[in-house]
Design a protein around this motif. Structure first.
Motif, short mmCIF file in Angstrom:
data_model
loop_
_atom_site.label_atom_id
_atom_site.label_comp_id
_atom_site.label_asym_id
_atom_site.label_seq_id
_atom_site.Cartn_x
_atom_site.Cartn_y
_atom_site.Cartn_z
N ASN A 55 0.82 -1.20 0.00
CA ASN A 55 0.00 0.00 0.00
C ASN A 55 0.86 1.25 0.00
OD1 ASN A 55 -2.51 -1.09 -0.12
ND2 ASN A 55 -2.72 -1.30 2.09
N ALA A 59 0.99 4.07 -2.95
CA ALA A 59 0.73 5.48 -2.72
C ALA A 59 1.90 6.31 -3.24
CB ALA A 59 0.54 5.74 -1.23
N ARG A 62 1.69 6.40 -6.99
CA ARG A 62 0.59 7.29 -7.41
C ARG A 62 1.00 8.73 -7.32
NH1 ARG A 62 -3.15 3.55 -4.75
NH2 ARG A 62 -2.82 4.70 -2.83
N SER A 63 1.66 9.08 -6.20
CA SER A 63 2.04 10.48 -6.07
C SER A 63 3.09 10.85 -7.10
CB SER A 63 2.54 10.76 -4.65
OG SER A 63 3.75 10.11 -4.45
N LYS A 66 1.33 11.23 -10.39
CA LYS A 66 0.46 12.39 -10.36
C LYS A 66 1.28 13.67 -10.42
CE LYS A 66 -3.37 14.65 -9.32
NZ LYS A 66 -4.65 14.58 -10.00
N PRO B 348 -9.47 6.93 -0.42
CA PRO B 348 -9.67 6.07 -1.59
C PRO B 348 -8.37 5.38 -1.99
CG PRO B 348 -10.57 8.26 -1.98
CD PRO B 348 -9.82 8.33 -0.71
N LEU B 349 -8.51 4.28 -2.75
CA LEU B 349 -7.33 3.49 -3.10
C LEU B 349 -6.44 4.19 -4.11
CD1 LEU B 349 -8.93 -0.04 -3.26
CD2 LEU B 349 -7.44 0.88 -1.50
N ASN B 350 -6.98 5.17 -4.80
CA ASN B 350 -6.14 5.86 -5.80
C ASN B 350 -5.69 7.22 -5.31
OD1 ASN B 350 -8.74 6.78 -5.84
ND2 ASN B 350 -8.80 7.08 -8.05
N THR B 351 -5.51 7.35 -3.99
CA THR B 351 -5.04 8.62 -3.43
C THR B 351 -3.60 8.87 -3.87
OG1 THR B 351 -6.39 8.20 -1.52
CG2 THR B 351 -4.69 9.87 -1.28
N SER B 352 -3.35 10.08 -4.36
CA SER B 352 -1.97 10.36 -4.73
C SER B 352 -1.36 11.42 -3.83
CB SER B 352 -1.91 10.78 -6.19
OG SER B 352 -2.63 11.95 -6.37
N ASN B 370 -3.84 3.11 4.02
CA ASN B 370 -4.85 3.79 3.23
C ASN B 370 -5.81 4.58 4.12
OD1 ASN B 370 -4.20 3.23 0.56
ND2 ASN B 370 -4.98 1.14 0.77
N LEU B 393 -6.58 12.72 -6.06
CA LEU B 393 -6.76 11.37 -6.60
C LEU B 393 -6.08 11.23 -7.96
CD1 LEU B 393 -10.52 10.93 -5.80
CD2 LEU B 393 -8.58 10.21 -4.43
#
Lengths: 954, 456
Positions: A55, A59, A62-63, A66, B348-352, B370, B393
């Motif tokens: 997890n 994250a 993703r960051s 993004k 949410p699972l797609n948190t950036s 999470n 997100l």
């Protein structure tokens, strides 16, 4: 890359994806972040900890994705790799696809490779990204950079979806045959095309490329040839004619390899064997085709095969197992080719001898393969004798092999090599083996013994002995068919009846005997007990007491059979009447809770007490002989083994002897092809009936019904066919499985017929297909194009088929409809006459009496008239007759004939080429119950045919 | 009855294995059953041990096994997990599952009373002791006396000084006697008694503040250091008792206790409580064991005081942004202080990326879980505090909507959320010369959060 990740996901998957020629990844390119992440996960103590770590990493990624600043190729690759790893650990990944697609456009090999890897693992075909991906692949395919092209081809092959095939099926053949394509790319292209072809064959159209693809067999590079030959083999199985030219090329290629020294093909020599994989594939390709017709090519091929056989004799060049494996692989493939051709006696015998050597080899696998190949060899007339010489070895194998699968093959081979000369020995061996045989093959062994005993029986006492032995040794595995058959044979042959009765009587004296034995015993003693009654040791009462001592141990069907045997005893030996009546009267019989037993007891008791001896003797007469037909056991064995394995022993002598014994054994010389002959099928369609009707009491009748249902299709249908002469709608055919209804309409020379196939079972029919065939030259007279039907017919469902008919000229035969489908694994084959007759194309013509007689006289030449006088089959009811004549399609002319009893009709038969006027006159004679039918038409064949048809109708 | 008991570490290695009955010795493994389903196959199908069956089908199962009871090849496996340690009781018979779990929990209590935390290392270090305990507390699969105090008299961690015959026979008579949980002749200079009311409050609340479900499960834990064989009587504000007293005419007492009588849904007692007396008079009287023990357990569902109220506000701003505001209100006397408050807001699972602002306490986005975790050390009653967060997100391929898991909370408050009050605890000892007044008594209430969730 994930060098250690194999622990969880299996190394093979990744290995396959790695392109063959991957440039070495430089040390500095290793992704440290990835390695740290993987080792973190490895060190996790529990699943929860692992999930937490993942997890956190997700994250982070993703960051990063993004984030505002663009990522460089390296970090993109690293993160995509991490995502891939997380996915392979079993977690869902729902982002990062875009980044992976971006990697595809990179110029660095490693980045591109990771991009493709991610896509072939993670992108599903309905993604929106597929357009972008296809674009990237297209760019790579046209890039002329061989490694990039290979990567793209691998990706296409790995995904292998329909969309991929749609997008690239046209492009890849071009790459495959282009002159300037690198060899490695060609290999990839060939294999990629193979994959697409297997996934969606309709999209891969070779068309103009065919010949150039075939010529890849001539390529300099062995790798290309190996890849191409896989493709060609697959393609030529679908359309052999287009690829016919490959035969000669393959032969020349093969001869070059075979004749080369082991040093010639340096890279492709495997443990001193030149190009073993390629050789095997070539041999397998050749097995798709008949022997080459060109003498030179054939000569060369035979030479190759001989060389291969010769090489097998040479001492091995290496002791390594790989060497012998490679050599034997080629040898076995060559032997299968020889068997496939089945035309070179010399080679067949040599192959057989070679296999004979293997039979005693140390390697279990080799022995297995040798036995298996020999099984097919035994079916060839050329090598049958040669195979027979190994009988001792095979029997030995059956007894001493440790592996059950090898023993099974040995049993198969014994069965295959059996003929009249060695039948006794083989049957004896199989019987003795049966006592210790594995449970899994017992039933099959029992069937085989039963068949061999029957087929090669010289004297029937031996046959009876064998089967009774069989029941004694393996009673549980003896199916109904086997003992039905014994009884059929005993009843049909007077000379064994006495012996059978005696043997059965002796066998029954064993303290514990199998129920099947009791069944046979009950039946035979009931029929022929009188033959041994003279001996005081087997006097009627002794016989009865013996049978009755087994009664209480038996199941209901057997008890029912025994009751029937008892009533027969009353007929045979009046002195037992009192005893038997006593038994029947006892509460356990006459008040039995089983309805069948109770009914039998009551009826038999009444029958025995009321009927006179004469009546008894008539009712309980000896069974009439069964109609001769092919053994149902054979059918059962075939059903059990499926059409793939054919009982191969039906050689000529099988034909001869089988004909004498079984009546139906003449399966023709094509018996080695798996298509079962028609009478067998009649049997099969009957088989489910007896199985489906377990009203066990009717056992005695069962034996009849089995034989009575012999050839249902033809007989039933002829009847149905005639019924349709005067009507257009109704049920054409019906059996336990299928009902066929018909609805038809005709106008002028055209007709339309609706066929309704109804599945009467609850099981679906698979591969349902129908074809129309035209006996004789019918095709030129009538046209019936048949649209295809759905291959699956669900249980209880009905399928409709429309048949358009065009009559071109007049005809007499009827077209035949052939229906094939699989019901519960067994192939069903039904042939029916379609009720299309010439009278269907009648146009009625109204005319006055004068016109009629004028024309009648015009058609006065003898060949224009056809006349028949026949007995009425049905009642002479006026209305019925009128309806039939109208149904015929003609106009019924009232007040024309001076005699009002007579009927006259007129009509025109419409065909495409001509119109034939027909006049009909039917004169009934009520006293004699006879008709006279006269037909006159402008064409002799028409009047004749119509006359024949109509004569059956009244 | 229990056929065997196994203790595994997180890898599925067996640390302790004790088989009481032969029937579970061999369990046909599922895989082997499938392969040998045909009666034709030879009669020696591969057999696997029950130990392996549990490891393969539960610990290493492809899908996480949620059910505490697993049936494999007609054998039942009951398991509980303590941190990384699995305790599994195995049986082939149709046993009372509640009894088996009660035993397993008791087993955990006993082990932690002997050597503290249940961890792989402690189990490995004390395996002899554990086998000794297992021999004592399970006999042919039937649970026996599992009272720590009693066990400690004859199963010690130190070497035993040669006991005299008398002492040994005393132990025997005591263990098998009528009052197996207390030995005679205990003497203390100071007669002291500690009483803890421990409650955990469980709640599920809708976003609008409607209580969907709530209950309190509580325990009364005592620690007694009393001389001799005292007889104790415990009284609390049980509704039935109070109402009965009220009917008797003295409304006095009822008024004094105000509305505060509680309806207990169900309760269980320590074996020392005289159940016959409870049934007839609803009075709880007992001879206490020495040391620490759990006097009773109970559950209430009515008139629960909810110490905290969570008011969530989630707003989705476009596809790539989410705004969350959470207010917590404390709902008890201002003089009391709640402690160890922790609010867990799932993301949410797609948190950036996450930005958090809070007035009080500390808040942090924990990617590995999470969730946003907001911690406050202390908070007085009738106060309010708030947090607001902006969540960024990452657009994903999946069109799946975020499931919005509930916001959960942890806390500790110094009162009983069920409203339970201890009215009295009287001690009578007739033989020795001390009276109820001489005993020093301590009472403490602790209310903790169980599963305390608010949907958002």
């Amino acid at each position: 890359l994930f060098s250690g990740a194999a622990r969880r996901v299996g190394a093979s998957r990744r290995k396959r994806r790695n392109p063959a020629k991957m440039p070495a990844v430089s040390k500095g390119d290793g992704m440290r972040g990835l390695a740290v992440f993987i080792s973190d996960i490895r060190n996790c103590k529990s699943k929860e900890a692992e999930i937490k770590r993942i997890n956190k990493e997700l994250a982070n990624i993703r960051s990063k994705f993004k984030g505002d600043k663009a990522l460089d190729g390296y970090s993109k690759k690293k993160y995509v790799c991490k995502l891939l790893f997380i996915f392979l650990l079993g977690h869902d990944i729902d982002f990062g696809h875009m980044e992976a697609v971006n990697l595809l456009s990179s110029n660095k090999y490693t980045e591109k490779q990771i991009g493709y890897l991610f896509i072939s693992v993670l992108v599903n075909s309905n993604s929106e990204l597929i357009r972008l991906i296809n674009n990237a692949i297209k760019n790579d395919l046209s890039s002329r950079n061989p490694t990039f092209m290979c990567l793209a081809l691998h990706c296409i092959a790995n995904v292998g979806s329909r969309e991929m095939a749609e997008a690239f099926a046209g492009e890849i053949p071009r790459i495959l045959v282009a002159g300037d394509t690198m060899d490695s790319v060609k290999q990839s292209a060939a294999l990629c095309l193979l994959r697409l072809y297997k996934a969606s064959p309709d999209l891969v159209l070779m068309g103009e490329w065919t010949s150039r693809v075939v010529h890849l067999l001539n390529d300099q590079h062995m790798g290309v040839v190996t890849a191409a030959i896989s493709l060609i083999t697959c393609l030529s199985q679908k359309n052999p004619d287009e690829f016919k030219t490959c035969v000669s090329l393959a032969v020349s290629r093969l001869s070059r390899i075979v004749s080369s020294a082991s040093t010639d093909l340096q890279d492709y020599t495997y443990y001193f064997v030149p190009a073993p994989w390629l050789s095997c594939k070539l041999l397998r390709l050749l097995q798709c085709y008949p022997p080459p017709e060109d003498g030179a090519v054939k000569g060369r091929l035979v030479e190759c095969l001989e060389t291969i056989l010769n090489k097998a004799q040479e001492p091995p060049k290496s002791k390594k197992v790989q060497h012998s494996n490679a050599k034997n692989a080629i040898l076995f493939e060559a032997i299968s080719l020889i068997i496939h051709y089945d035309s070179e006696p010399n080679l067949l015998v040599r192959a057989c001898n070679q296999l004979g050597q293997f039979l005693q080899h140390r390697e279990t696998n080799l022995r297995y393969l040798a036995l298996e190949s020999m099984c097919t060899l035994a079916s060839s007339e050329f090598s049958h004798e040669a195979v027979k010489t190994h009988i001792e070895t095979v029997i030995n194998a059956l007894k001493t092999e440790r592996d059950v699968s090898v023993r099974q093959r040995a049993a198969d081979l014994l069965y295959a090599m059996c003929d009249r000369s060695n039948a006794k020995q083989i049957v004896a061996e199989m019987l003795s083996y049966l006592e210790t045989a594995d449970y899994s093959i017992r039933e099959e062994m029992v069937l085989k013994v039963a068949i061999l005993a029957e087929k090669y029986a010289v004297d029937y006492s031996w046959y009876v002995d064998t089967i009774l032995n069989l029941i004694r040794i393996a009673g549980d595995y003896v199916s109904e068919e086997v003992w039905y058959r014994v009884i059929q044979i005993v009843i049909n042959r007077d000379d064994v009846q006495g012996y059978a009765a005696k043997t059965v009587f002796e066998a029954l004296q064993a303290p514990a005997c199998h129920e099947n034995m009791v069944k046979v015993g009950g039946y035979i003693l009931g029929e022929f007990g009188n033959l041994i009654a003279g001996d005081p040791r087997s006097s009627p009462l002794v016989q009865f007491n013996l049978l009755h001592s087994k009664f209480h141990l038996c199941s209901v069907p057997t008890r029912a059979l025994l009751l029937s045997a008892y009533i027969k005893f009353i007929n045979l030996f009046p002195e037992t009447k009192a005893t038997i009546q006593e038994v029947l009267r006892s509460d356990s019989q006459i008040r039995n809770s089983d309805v069948e037993l109770q009914q039998r007891a009551v009826e038999y008791l009444k029958l025995s007490s009321i009927a006179s001896t004469d009546v008894l003797a008539t009712v309980l007469e000896e069974m009439p002989p069964f109609p001769e037909r092919e053994s149902s056991i054979l059918a059962k064995l075939k059903k059990k083994k499926g059409p793939g394995v054919v009982p191969v022993s039906e050689l000529e002598d099988g034909k001869r002897e089988g004909g004498e014994l079984n009546g139906g054994g003449d399966r023709g010389p094509d018996s080695s092809t798996p298509s079962p002959s028609a009478d067998l099928l009649g049997l099969r369609s009957a088989a489910p009936v007896s199985a489906a009707a377990p009203s066990a009491g009717s056992l005695l009748v069962d034996v009849f019904s089995e034989s009575g249902a012999g050839g249902p299709a033809a007989a039933v249908n002829d009847d149905g066919f005639l019924r349709f002469v005067c009507k257009n709608n109704g049920v054409l055919f019906e059996n336990q499985l299928l009902q066929i209804g018909i609805k038809s309409e005709y106008r002028q020379n055209l007709g339309r017929m609706y066929l309704f196939y109804g599945n009467k079972t609850s099981v679906q029919f698979a591969s349902f297909s129908t074809t129309v065939s035209y006996p004789g030259e019918l095709q030129s007279h009538i046209l019936t194009p048949l649209p295809p039907v759905e291959p699956l017919v669900e249980g209880g469902a009905q399928v409709q088929q429309v048949l358009n008919i065009e009559c071109i000229t007049d005809f007499s035969e009827a077209p035949q409809l052939n229906i094939k489908f699989r019901y519960g694994g067994a192939l069903q084959n039904i042939t029916l006459k379609l009720p299309v007759t010439i009278n269907k194309f009648f146009q009625p013509t109204e005319m006055a009496a004068t016109d009629f007689f004028q024309r009648w006289k015009q058609l006065s030449q003898p060949q224009q008239e056809a006349q028949k006088i026949f007995k009425a089959n049905h009642g002479m009811d006026t209305e019925v007759l009128k309806a039939k004549l109208l149904g015929l399609g003609t106009a019924l002319l009232e007040n024309v004939d001076p005699n009002p009893e007579n009927y006259v009709c007129a009509g025109v038969v419409q065909t495409k080429s001509q119109q034939v006027g027909v006049l009909l006159r039917l004169e009934p004679n009520a006293q004699a119950q006879m008709y006279r039918l006269t037909l006159r038409s402008s064409k002799d064949t028409v009047s004749k045919r119509l006359c024949d048809l109509l004569a059956e109708q009244f | 009855m229990i056929g065997g008991l196994f203790i595994y570490n997180h890898k599925g290695e067996v640390l302790i294995s004790r088989v009481y009955r032969d029937d579970i010795g061999y369990v046909q493994w599922e895989g082997s059953i499938r392969s040998s389903s045909s009666y034709l196959s030879p009669p020696s199908p591969p057999r696997r041990n029950a130990v392996d069956a549990f490891r393969v089908n539960v610990i290493h199962a492809r899908q996480q096994v949620r059910s505490p009871v697993t049936n494999i090849a007609r054998t039942s496996f009951f398991h509980v997990k303590r941190s990384n340690i699995w305790l599994a009781a195995v049986t082939k018979q149709n046993v009372n599952a509640a009894m088996v779990f009660e035993f397993l929990y008791k087993m955990c209590d006993v082990m932690s009373a002997y050597f503290g935390k249940i961890s792989e290392e402690n189990i490995k270090n004390n395996f002899v002791l554990i086998y000794e305990l297992l021999d004592e507390i399970l006999d042919f699969g039937y649970p026996q006396n599992s009272e720590t105090g009693a066990l400690k008299t004859f199963i010690t961690q130190q070497g035993i000084k040669g006991q005299t015959k008398e002492e040994q026979s005393q132990i025997t008579s005591q263990v098998t006697g009528q009052i197996g949980w207390r030995r005679e002749g205990i003497k203390y200079r100071r007669n002291e008694l500690f009483l803890d009311v421990l409650e955990s409050v469980n709640l599920l609340m809708s976003p609008q503040g409607q209580v969907l479900s709530a209950h309190v499960s509580g325990r009364v834990v005592m620690k007694s250091y009393l001389s001799g064989m005292p007889e104790c009587k415990f009284g609390m504000n049980d509704k039935i008792v109070i109402d009965k007293a009220g009917k008797g005419g003295t409304t006095d007492e009822a008024v004094k206790s105000g509305k505060q009588s509680i309806a207990i849904d169900d309760c269980t007692f320590h074996q020392c409580v005289r159940l016959s007396k409870f049934d007839s008079e609803r009075s709880i009287s007992f001879i206490p064991p020495d040391g620490e023990y759990e006097l009773m357990r109970y559950r209430t569902t009515k008139d629960i005081i909810l110490p905290f109220r969570v008011i969530p506000l989630v707003r989705e701003v476009g596809r790539t942004k989410l705004e969350v505001k959470v207010v917590i209100k404390s709902n008890f006397k201002p003089s009391l202080l709640a402690q160890k408050i922790e609010v867990r807001i799932p993301t949410p699972l797609n948190t950036s990326g996450v930005q958090v602002i809070c007035m009080k306490g500390k808040a942090k986005y924990k990617a590995s879980e999470n969730a946003i975790v907001w911690k406050i050390k202390r908070m007085a009653g009738m106060k309010e505090s708030q947090i607001s967060a902006e969540i960024e997100l990452l657009p994903t391929n999946d069109k799946k909507k975020w499931a919005r898991p509930p916001i959960s909370m942890n806390f500790e408050v110094p009162f009983a959320p069920s409203g339970l009050k201890v009215r009295y605890l009287k001690v009578f000892e007739s033989k020795l010369n001390y009276s109820d007044h001489d005993v020093i008594k301590w009472v403490r209430y602790i209310g903790r959060s169980g599963i305390y969730e608010t949907r958002c």
